[in-house]
Each structure stands twice: as C-alpha cells, then as structure tokens.
Design an enzyme around this catalytic site. Structure first.
Site, PDB file in Angstrom:
ATOM      1  N   GLY A 115      45.947 100.933  41.984  1.00  0.00           N
ATOM      2  CA  GLY A 115      46.317  99.540  41.807  1.00  0.00           C
ATOM      3  C   GLY A 115      45.786  98.690  42.936  1.00  0.00           C
ATOM      4  O   GLY A 115      45.308  99.197  43.949  1.00  0.00           O
ATOM      5  N   GLY A 167      46.592  94.745  44.943  1.00  0.00           N
ATOM      6  CA  GLY A 167      47.383  93.535  45.075  1.00  0.00           C
ATOM      7  C   GLY A 167      46.641  92.496  45.878  1.00  0.00           C
ATOM      8  O   GLY A 167      45.425  92.575  46.058  1.00  0.00           O
ATOM      9  N   MET A 189      46.775  91.922  49.070  1.00  0.00           N
ATOM     10  CA  MET A 189      46.362  92.296  50.411  1.00  0.00           C
ATOM     11  C   MET A 189      45.684  93.651  50.480  1.00  0.00           C
ATOM     12  O   MET A 189      44.873  93.900  51.370  1.00  0.00           O
ATOM     13  CB  MET A 189      47.584  92.300  51.340  1.00  0.00           C
ATOM     14  CG  MET A 189      47.228  92.425  52.813  1.00  0.00           C
ATOM     15  SD  MET A 189      48.683  92.362  53.892  1.00  0.00           S
ATOM     16  CE  MET A 189      49.416  93.956  53.581  1.00  0.00           C
ATOM     17  N   VAL A 247      45.352 100.573  46.440  1.00  0.00           N
ATOM     18  CA  VAL A 247      45.908 101.912  46.632  1.00  0.00           C
ATOM     19  C   VAL A 247      45.133 102.912  45.788  1.00  0.00           C
ATOM     20  O   VAL A 247      44.853 102.661  44.611  1.00  0.00           O
ATOM     21  CB  VAL A 247      47.404 101.961  46.245  1.00  0.00           C
ATOM     22  CG1 VAL A 247      47.965 103.364  46.462  1.00  0.00           C
ATOM     23  CG2 VAL A 247      48.198 100.944  47.058  1.00  0.00           C
ATOM     24  N   LYS A 256      46.425 103.638  50.987  1.00  0.00           N
ATOM     25  CA  LYS A 256      46.421 102.175  50.864  1.00  0.00           C
ATOM     26  C   LYS A 256      45.435 101.603  51.864  1.00  0.00           C
ATOM     27  O   LYS A 256      45.486 101.908  53.060  1.00  0.00           O
ATOM     28  CB  LYS A 256      47.815 101.607  51.125  1.00  0.00           C
ATOM     29  CG  LYS A 256      47.899 100.098  50.950  1.00  0.00           C
ATOM     30  CD  LYS A 256      49.334  99.620  51.051  1.00  0.00           C
ATOM     31  CE  LYS A 256      49.442  98.130  50.767  1.00  0.00           C
ATOM     32  NZ  LYS A 256      50.854  97.669  50.804  1.00  0.00           N
ATOM     33  N   ASP A 312      61.294  92.050  49.624  1.00  0.00           N
ATOM     34  CA  ASP A 312      60.433  91.945  48.433  1.00  0.00           C
ATOM     35  C   ASP A 312      60.788  93.028  47.418  1.00  0.00           C
ATOM     36  O   ASP A 312      59.908  93.662  46.838  1.00  0.00           O
ATOM     37  CB  ASP A 312      58.963  92.045  48.827  1.00  0.00           C
ATOM     38  CG  ASP A 312      58.025  91.574  47.704  1.00  0.00           C
ATOM     39  OD1 ASP A 312      58.478  90.793  46.841  1.00  0.00           O
ATOM     40  OD2 ASP A 312      56.858  91.993  47.685  1.00  0.00           O
TER      41      ASP A 312
END
Length: 242
Positions: free
Chosen positions: A56, A58, A60, A63, A78, A173
C-alpha cells in the site's frame, strides 16, 4: 548546502523524479543503490530480505511485503516517499513513528523490528499482518462487520491502546485502516498500527513541528483534536475507537 544539515538533500535528478510524482519509491531506492554500487540488502541493513510486492501507499510512505531469504519469515518494510523526504515535517513524523514503535512492545500493537536510512531514504522494518486491515475486512462484507467480530477486534485494540496510554503516548489517528489483523493458533489478533501521528501527551505542545499542526482523519476526530491537535489526550483516542 549547509555543512550542519545532513540527510535532507536529493540530487537534482532525483528531485526532478520526485517532483514528477514517482509512482513507486522502491524504483528510486534501487536506482540510488545501483548508482552507489551497493548491495540492496546490505545497504538497507536488513540482510537476507527480498521485496515481494507493494502492500500500500499513503501520503508519506509506501509499505512493501518482504521475506527472509533463508528462514522464509515475512515482514513489512515502510519507506518514506521521495517527495516526502524533501519535507522536514514529513521527516519529523517518520522519526516519531520509529521512536514510538520501538518503545511499545505489546501483543496488540504492530511490532517494530528495525530501521535505517540509505541515500536520504528512510525505512522501517516491522511485523507483517497477513489479515490486512479492519477497513479491508469490512469491505469484504459490504462495508460492515458483524457485532461479535467487531466487539472482539475492538476489545483487543483497546488493550493495545491502553498499553500505549500507560506509556504516555496518544495515537491521534485511530481508524479501521490503522487496525491490522493477523492469524495465530489462538485465532485472529488485532494490532494497532501507523504511529506516524502518535506523540507523548505528557509533553503536549512539544511535538518538534513548528507552526500550525493539524492532522488526523476527519470522521474519527473528536472536537478537541480539530481545535487543539497538539494537546490531544487519551480520551481523544477512546472517542475515535468508539
């Protein structure tokens, strides 16, 4: 460049690649390693691991699923995105995630293995949760999870959350995407992940990020997180979990 600042610069060619929205940061990483004539694994300080696939990406970081070449053990790698590396704020958040993860050892928190940096690109090696996220699980069932499954997941996640709070950290979060699942001999285990926004609530206001800071995911943010993000307390996480 200032001689007192290190690890924050990219060459012009790499900066152009970053600004052109590189789709896969691994491509840039491997290119940099090749240019430096270094072995990928050795340079990353994770000997005997090979990249299998991207899991995946995101805002920032991205991974990847990696596997130990001899033991066959899987882990998650990551990497901070090249574009994010240019931002001092992004680096602070990435380093914060490392600091928090290495200090939180609990069955219901994703385990930290190692971290490092090569050519200005930072990485974290951590536990791989094959069951995916709670968000993905809900997606497999029309967007909802039955009450018994949801209750089991929530109670386990609350155990991890209570431990983090006891150590002085607030997550800030929590959402279905940040609760991961893995299978053990005792059944499905829920683990809290993504500590990029976590910080010590005992040092509220001293985040290391100057200026206005407001982050999180709107549907899961209590009012106090929207109005005064730096001063979130454990109760804000409990609200998000609910």
């Amino acid at each position: 460049a200032s001689p007192h600042v290190t690890g924050g610069y990219l060459c012009l060619k790499c900066r152009e690649l970053a600004n052109n929205q590189v789709v896969d940061p691994m491509a840039m990483l491997l290119a940099m390693l090749k240019e430096a004539q270094m072995d990928d694994d050795q340079a990353l300080n994770i000997p005997d691991y090979e990249v299998i696939k991207k899991l995946g990406q995101g805002g920032m970081g991205a991974v990847y699923l990696v596997k130990h070449k001899t033991r066959g053990e899987k882990a998650a790698l990551k990497i901070m995105l090249p574009r994010a590396e240019i931002s001092a704020r992004a680096k602070i958040k990435f380093n914060r995630e490392i600091e928090v993860m290495r200090g939180l050892k609990h069955p219901n928190i994703v385990e930290f293995y190692n971290h490092g940096e090569v050519g200005g690109i930072y990485y974290i090696l951590m536990e791989f949760c094959a069951g995916g996220s709670v968000d993905a699980l809900a997606g497999q069932h029309g967007g909802k999870i039955n009450i018994d499954t949801a209750l089991d997941i929530m109670l386990q996640a609350l155990e991890g959350l209570a431990f983090a709070h006891a150590q002085g950290y607030v997550h800030r979060d929590l959402k279905p995407q940040n609760i991961l699942l893995t299978e053990t001999s005792n059944g499905t285990v829920a683990k809290i992940a993504d500590m990029g926004l976590a910080k010590s609530y005992q040092q509220a206001g001293h985040s290391g990020v100057t200026g206005s800071e407001s982050s999180g995911t709107i549907p899961f943010m209590p009012r106090e997180q929207v109005s005064d993000f730096k001063f979130c307390k454990p109760v804000s996480d409990v609200w998000a979990m609910g």
